[in-house]
Design an enzyme around this catalytic site. Structure first.
Site, PDB file in Angstrom:
ATOM      1  N   SER A   2       0.919  -1.080   0.098  1.00 25.33           N
ATOM      2  CA  SER A   2       0.052   0.132   0.116  1.00 25.33           C
ATOM      3  C   SER A   2       0.847   1.311   0.055  1.00 25.33           C
ATOM      4  CB  SER A   2      -0.966   0.093   1.176  1.00 25.33           C
ATOM      5  OG  SER A   2      -1.994   0.984   1.135  1.00 25.33           O
ATOM      6  N   ASP A  13      -9.811  -4.128  -5.100  1.00 26.10           N
ATOM      7  CA  ASP A  13      -9.047  -3.401  -4.226  1.00 26.10           C
ATOM      8  C   ASP A  13      -9.506  -1.798  -4.564  1.00 26.10           C
ATOM      9  OD1 ASP A  13      -7.411  -1.456  -2.980  1.00 26.10           O
ATOM     10  OD2 ASP A  13      -5.558  -2.719  -3.348  1.00 26.10           O
ATOM     11  N   HIS A  66      -7.946  -5.007  -0.849  1.00 27.87           N
ATOM     12  CA  HIS A  66      -6.803  -4.410  -0.579  1.00 27.87           C
ATOM     13  C   HIS A  66      -5.611  -5.269   0.235  1.00 27.87           C
ATOM     14  CE1 HIS A  66      -3.996  -0.979  -0.553  1.00 27.87           C
ATOM     15  NE2 HIS A  66      -3.945  -0.931   0.941  1.00 27.87           N
TER      16      HIS A  66
END
Length: 310
Positions: free
Chosen positions: A139, A255, A285
């Site tokens: 991320s 996601d 995600h």
């Protein structure tokens, strides 16, 4: 005293208070989560975890870089799988995250994150001299890992990105980014960018633990941090082709937290001869905690094994 002056004074005090220095001390780790601490150049305590293989020699080192609403202990499954194959693993809680010091989710710039990571990598290389170092970033940590690798390519043998924040979310306009930069400068501590924690994971025990974890902050991202992310994403434009090292990029097909197009663009533009993109359809995600987590972990470990031979 007139009312407008009082209002302006109050606003100025608010701005100044939002720019004050953060508490620097680390939180105490429980005995079940042993690690070590390191002090950053600005005095903030950074907390780390490390996993060492049971039998020497160490085959290689994987440096884990977590994302927002995240911290190092959540990567135990991946770390143990790597450790079982002879790899040492080290993970640092970003400033303002997990057990590290600093205001929650607060960072001044991408360079501050990169410098923090470089401290980990250099300490790890000193502990395990001569072995390959692979960097894994999830991320926001994927954005940090990409910038780190662009600056310190000679220190990295491979790069793995998971749900990396390499592109602005769809619908974010130029006006939005300019506004975010203004607020990030004038009111750095103002709660600004929102993230929907409900969308990180599918419903189930992992999501319940994520939402209830006292070490994870679910409040809006401070304006200064939002500005730092936007500036860092924009700074990648025209630079992805500078990446030449082996590259694995994984992303959840469902996601909505980070843009899958950022991962596709990276793989398309990187000059690496050895690069691979895996899309996990039906996954959200937080891939290391989604229903297909074991497959994701298996693919990552297999890739590291293939690129760091015994």
């Amino acid at each position: 005293m007139n009312r407008p002056f009082l209002v302006l004074t109050a606003l100025a005090a608010l701005v100044l208070s939002q720019g004050c220095a953060a508490a620097t001390a680390c939180r105490t780790r429980p005995a079940t989560s042993p690690g070590f601490e390191r002090t950053a150049s600005d005095g903030v305590c950074l907390s780390h975890l490390q996993w060492e293989p049971e039998q020497p020699p160490v085959r290689g080192v994987v440096v884990l870089i977590h994302g927002l609403r995240d911290y190092s202990d959540r990567y135990g499954g991946l770390a143990e799988a790597l450790r079982a194959q002879g790899f040492a693993v080290v993970a640092q809680d970003h400033r303002g995250h997990g057990y590290s010091g600093g205001d929650r989710q607060r960072v001044e710039s991408m360079q501050q994150w990169v410098d923090d990571v470089d401290g980990v990598v250099q300490a790890t290389r000193a502990r395990h001299p001569g072995v390959p170092v692979v960097v894994f970033g999830h991320s926001m940590g994927g954005l940090v890992a990409t910038h780190y690798t662009l600056q310190h390519a000679a220190d990295v043998s491979g790069l793995i990105l998971s749900g990396a924040a390499l592109a602005l979310p769809p619908g974010v306009s130029g006006f939005d980014t300019r506004l975010a930069k203004i607020f990030g400068t004038l009111t750095p501590g103002l709660p600004a960018q929102s993230l929907d924690s409900e969308q990180f994971l599918h419903d189930g025990p992992e999501k319940e633990r994520f939402l209830a974890d006292p070490l994870i902050t679910h409040e809006n991202l401070p304006a200064r941090s939002a500005k730092a992310l936007i500036v860092a994403i924009e700074a990648l434009e025209g630079r992805l082709q500078e990446l030449t090292l082996p590259l694995l990029v994984v992303h959840g097909g469902e996601d909505v937290i980070t843009s899958i197009e950022g991962s596709r663009t990276l793989v398309a533009q990187a000059a690496s001869a050895d690069k691979r993109l895996i899309i996990y359809e039906g996954q959200r995600h937080d891939l290391a905690h989604e229903p297909d987590a074991q497959k994701v972990i298996g693919d990552i470990v297999s890739w590291v094994e293939a690129h760091v031979p015994r």
